[in-house]
Motif scaffolding. Structure first.
Motif, mmCIF file in Angstrom:
data_model
loop_
_atom_site.group_PDB
_atom_site.id
_atom_site.type_symbol
_atom_site.label_atom_id
_atom_site.label_comp_id
_atom_site.label_asym_id
_atom_site.label_seq_id
_atom_site.Cartn_x
_atom_site.Cartn_y
_atom_site.Cartn_z
ATOM 1 N N ALA A 163 42.904 23.976 18.198
ATOM 2 C CA ALA A 163 42.230 25.103 17.550
ATOM 3 C C ALA A 163 40.831 25.297 18.134
ATOM 4 O O ALA A 163 40.376 26.432 18.327
ATOM 5 C CB ALA A 163 42.161 24.888 16.043
ATOM 6 N N ALA A 164 40.146 24.208 18.446
ATOM 7 C CA ALA A 164 38.806 24.305 19.035
ATOM 8 C C ALA A 164 38.866 24.967 20.419
ATOM 9 O O ALA A 164 38.015 25.793 20.759
ATOM 10 C CB ALA A 164 38.171 22.930 19.137
ATOM 11 N N ALA A 165 39.881 24.614 21.203
ATOM 12 C CA ALA A 165 40.036 25.212 22.531
ATOM 13 C C ALA A 165 40.340 26.705 22.409
ATOM 14 O O ALA A 165 39.844 27.515 23.194
ATOM 15 C CB ALA A 165 41.141 24.506 23.309
ATOM 16 N N VAL A 166 41.140 27.072 21.409
ATOM 17 C CA VAL A 166 41.457 28.484 21.173
ATOM 18 C C VAL A 166 40.178 29.245 20.832
ATOM 19 O O VAL A 166 39.943 30.346 21.342
ATOM 20 C CB VAL A 166 42.519 28.647 20.068
ATOM 21 N N GLN A 167 39.330 28.663 19.969
ATOM 22 C CA GLN A 167 38.078 29.333 19.604
ATOM 23 C C GLN A 167 37.178 29.513 20.817
ATOM 24 O O GLN A 167 36.568 30.569 21.009
ATOM 25 C CB GLN A 167 37.351 28.538 18.515
ATOM 26 N N LYS A 168 37.089 28.499 21.653
ATOM 27 C CA LYS A 168 36.252 28.571 22.855
ATOM 28 C C LYS A 168 36.793 29.628 23.815
ATOM 29 O O LYS A 168 36.038 30.445 24.329
ATOM 30 C CB LYS A 168 36.210 27.190 23.525
ATOM 31 N N ARG A 169 38.119 29.620 24.041
ATOM 32 C CA ARG A 169 38.734 30.606 24.938
ATOM 33 C C ARG A 169 38.551 32.008 24.381
ATOM 34 O O ARG A 169 38.311 32.960 25.125
ATOM 35 C CB ARG A 169 40.235 30.332 25.117
ATOM 36 N N SER A 170 38.659 32.140 23.059
ATOM 37 C CA SER A 170 38.486 33.444 22.419
ATOM 38 C C SER A 170 37.074 33.972 22.639
ATOM 39 O O SER A 170 36.880 35.153 22.959
ATOM 40 C CB SER A 170 38.784 33.332 20.925
ATOM 41 N N SER A 171 36.096 33.109 22.477
ATOM 42 C CA SER A 171 34.700 33.510 22.671
ATOM 43 C C SER A 171 34.459 33.981 24.105
ATOM 44 O O SER A 171 33.863 35.034 24.339
ATOM 45 C CB SER A 171 33.786 32.337 22.327
ATOM 46 N N ARG A 172 34.938 33.221 25.067
ATOM 47 C CA ARG A 172 34.773 33.591 26.479
ATOM 48 C C ARG A 172 35.554 34.864 26.805
ATOM 49 O O ARG A 172 35.067 35.720 27.548
ATOM 50 C CB ARG A 172 35.232 32.450 27.382
ATOM 51 N N ALA A 173 36.753 34.982 26.254
ATOM 52 C CA ALA A 173 37.585 36.163 26.515
ATOM 53 C C ALA A 173 36.936 37.422 25.935
ATOM 54 O O ALA A 173 36.972 38.489 26.559
ATOM 55 C CB ALA A 173 38.981 35.966 25.933
ATOM 56 N N ARG A 174 36.323 37.305 24.762
ATOM 57 C CA ARG A 174 35.645 38.467 24.168
ATOM 58 C C ARG A 174 34.478 38.912 25.029
ATOM 59 O O ARG A 174 34.256 40.111 25.223
ATOM 60 C CB ARG A 174 35.173 38.142 22.750
ATOM 61 N N GLN A 175 33.713 37.951 25.563
ATOM 62 C CA GLN A 175 32.594 38.296 26.443
ATOM 63 C C GLN A 175 33.092 39.022 27.697
ATOM 64 O O GLN A 175 32.542 40.043 28.104
ATOM 65 C CB GLN A 175 31.805 37.051 26.846
ATOM 66 N N LYS A 176 34.135 38.483 28.288
ATOM 67 C CA LYS A 176 34.698 39.104 29.491
ATOM 68 C C LYS A 176 35.263 40.486 29.158
ATOM 69 O O LYS A 176 35.079 41.434 29.923
ATOM 70 C CB LYS A 176 35.790 38.201 30.072
ATOM 71 N N LEU A 177 35.924 40.604 28.007
ATOM 72 C CA LEU A 177 36.503 41.880 27.600
ATOM 73 C C LEU A 177 35.418 42.930 27.365
ATOM 74 O O LEU A 177 35.585 44.091 27.733
ATOM 75 C CB LEU A 177 37.363 41.696 26.342
ATOM 76 N N ARG A 178 34.300 42.519 26.770
ATOM 77 C CA ARG A 178 33.186 43.456 26.561
ATOM 78 C C ARG A 178 32.724 44.054 27.889
ATOM 79 O O ARG A 178 32.501 45.254 28.003
ATOM 80 C CB ARG A 178 32.011 42.751 25.875
ATOM 81 N N SER A 179 32.573 43.184 28.904
ATOM 82 C CA SER A 179 32.116 43.704 30.199
ATOM 83 C C SER A 179 33.175 44.597 30.841
ATOM 84 O O SER A 179 32.838 45.619 31.442
ATOM 85 C CB SER A 179 31.701 42.574 31.133
ATOM 86 N N LEU A 180 34.453 44.253 30.706
ATOM 87 C CA LEU A 180 35.528 45.104 31.246
ATOM 88 C C LEU A 180 35.555 46.465 30.552
ATOM 89 O O LEU A 180 35.738 47.495 31.206
ATOM 90 C CB LEU A 180 36.892 44.413 31.083
ATOM 91 N N LEU A 181 35.357 46.463 29.233
ATOM 92 C CA LEU A 181 35.349 47.721 28.485
ATOM 93 C C LEU A 181 34.121 48.555 28.814
ATOM 94 O O LEU A 181 34.203 49.788 28.894
ATOM 95 C CB LEU A 181 35.434 47.449 26.977
ATOM 96 N N THR A 182 32.994 47.912 29.019
ATOM 97 C CA THR A 182 31.778 48.638 29.392
ATOM 98 C C THR A 182 31.969 49.314 30.750
ATOM 99 O O THR A 182 31.599 50.475 30.932
ATOM 100 C CB THR A 182 30.564 47.681 29.432
ATOM 101 N N GLU A 183 32.585 48.597 31.688
ATOM 102 C CA GLU A 183 32.882 49.174 33.006
ATOM 103 C C GLU A 183 33.821 50.377 32.880
ATOM 104 O O GLU A 183 33.733 51.323 33.659
ATOM 105 C CB GLU A 183 33.524 48.133 33.920
ATOM 106 N N ALA A 184 34.719 50.332 31.883
ATOM 107 C CA ALA A 184 35.673 51.426 31.680
ATOM 108 C C ALA A 184 35.063 52.573 30.862
ATOM 109 O O ALA A 184 35.725 53.580 30.628
ATOM 110 C CB ALA A 184 36.934 50.903 30.984
ATOM 111 N N GLY A 185 33.817 52.384 30.411
ATOM 112 C CA GLY A 185 33.157 53.448 29.672
ATOM 113 C C GLY A 185 33.355 53.403 28.171
ATOM 114 O O GLY A 185 33.049 54.352 27.468
ATOM 115 N N ILE A 186 33.843 52.293 27.664
ATOM 116 C CA ILE A 186 34.045 52.134 26.223
ATOM 117 C C ILE A 186 32.958 51.193 25.726
ATOM 118 O O ILE A 186 32.952 50.013 26.051
ATOM 119 C CB ILE A 186 35.452 51.566 25.916
#
Length: 192
Positions: A163-186
């Motif tokens: 569960a701890a690894a899932v939380q860590k991966r989720s946090s990193r994935a959200r950060q990466k997703l934010r930058s991908l969405l910003t690049e896409a104009g969202i």
């Protein structure tokens, strides 16, 4: 679980055999069904598919079919085929034309509402595309977390992580997703 173990359990008690099969293979079946249905179905659709799989397996167990000591592969095949059937049924259901009533016709007349719905649909398509770009297991974690409202503990079972690894991966994935969405104009705040 070998054929001999299954036969011994069936001889002892049908319910015990069914329970043992369910306990041992539930997460396995769920993971396969989720992987196939994640793009079109809800959590309830996945759970219904899992139930259908176990009903088919129980019927075959009751008939004493020889699985040639490859029961896990047989379960995977039944799960895959059942999930594909569910995928087709859900996709067909989601793409059917609905009957129009007076309320629906009133909504269709408002073109601004249609424009907004169209933009939301396009935005959702882009977001899902960017989530898929994250790759597994990050995309699976984000989808289960935000689309199916699953906890880190629930997700950890299906992705074989703590569960701890899932939380860590989720946090990193959200950060990466934010930058991908910003690049896409969202750039809506609070989106992820």
């Amino acid at each position: 679980m070998t054929d001999n173990e299954l036969r011994l359990l069936m001889a002892d008690s049908v319910q015990k055999c069914h329970r043992a099969v369910f306990d041992k293979y539930c997460n396995y079946v769920y993971a396969i069904a989720f992987r196939i249905l994640k793009s079109c179905g809800s959590r309830e659709d996945v759970e219904e598919c899992v139930s259908d799989v176990f009903m088919k397996i129980y019927k075959l167990l009751d008939k004493n079919i020889d699985f040639a000591d490859n029961f896990k592969a047989y379960i995977a095949t039944v799960t895959r085929n059942t999930a594909i059937d569910s995928f087709r049924r859900i996709s067909l259901r989601n793409s059917r034309t609905a009957y129009l009533d007076d309320n629906t016709l009133g909504e269709l007349r408002d073109s601004s509402d249609l424009t907004e719905k169209s933009e939301n649909k396009e935005q959702s398509r882009i977001i899902l595309g960017k989530i898929k770009e994250l790759g597994d297991p990050d995309s699976t974690i984000i989808i289960q977390q935000y689309y199916y409202n699953r906890t880190a503990k629930e997700i950890s079972k299906s992705v074989s992580m703590s569960a701890a690894a899932v939380q860590k991966r989720s946090s990193r994935a959200r950060q990466k997703l934010r930058s991908l969405l910003t690049e896409a104009g969202i750039t809506k705040e609070g989106l992820i």
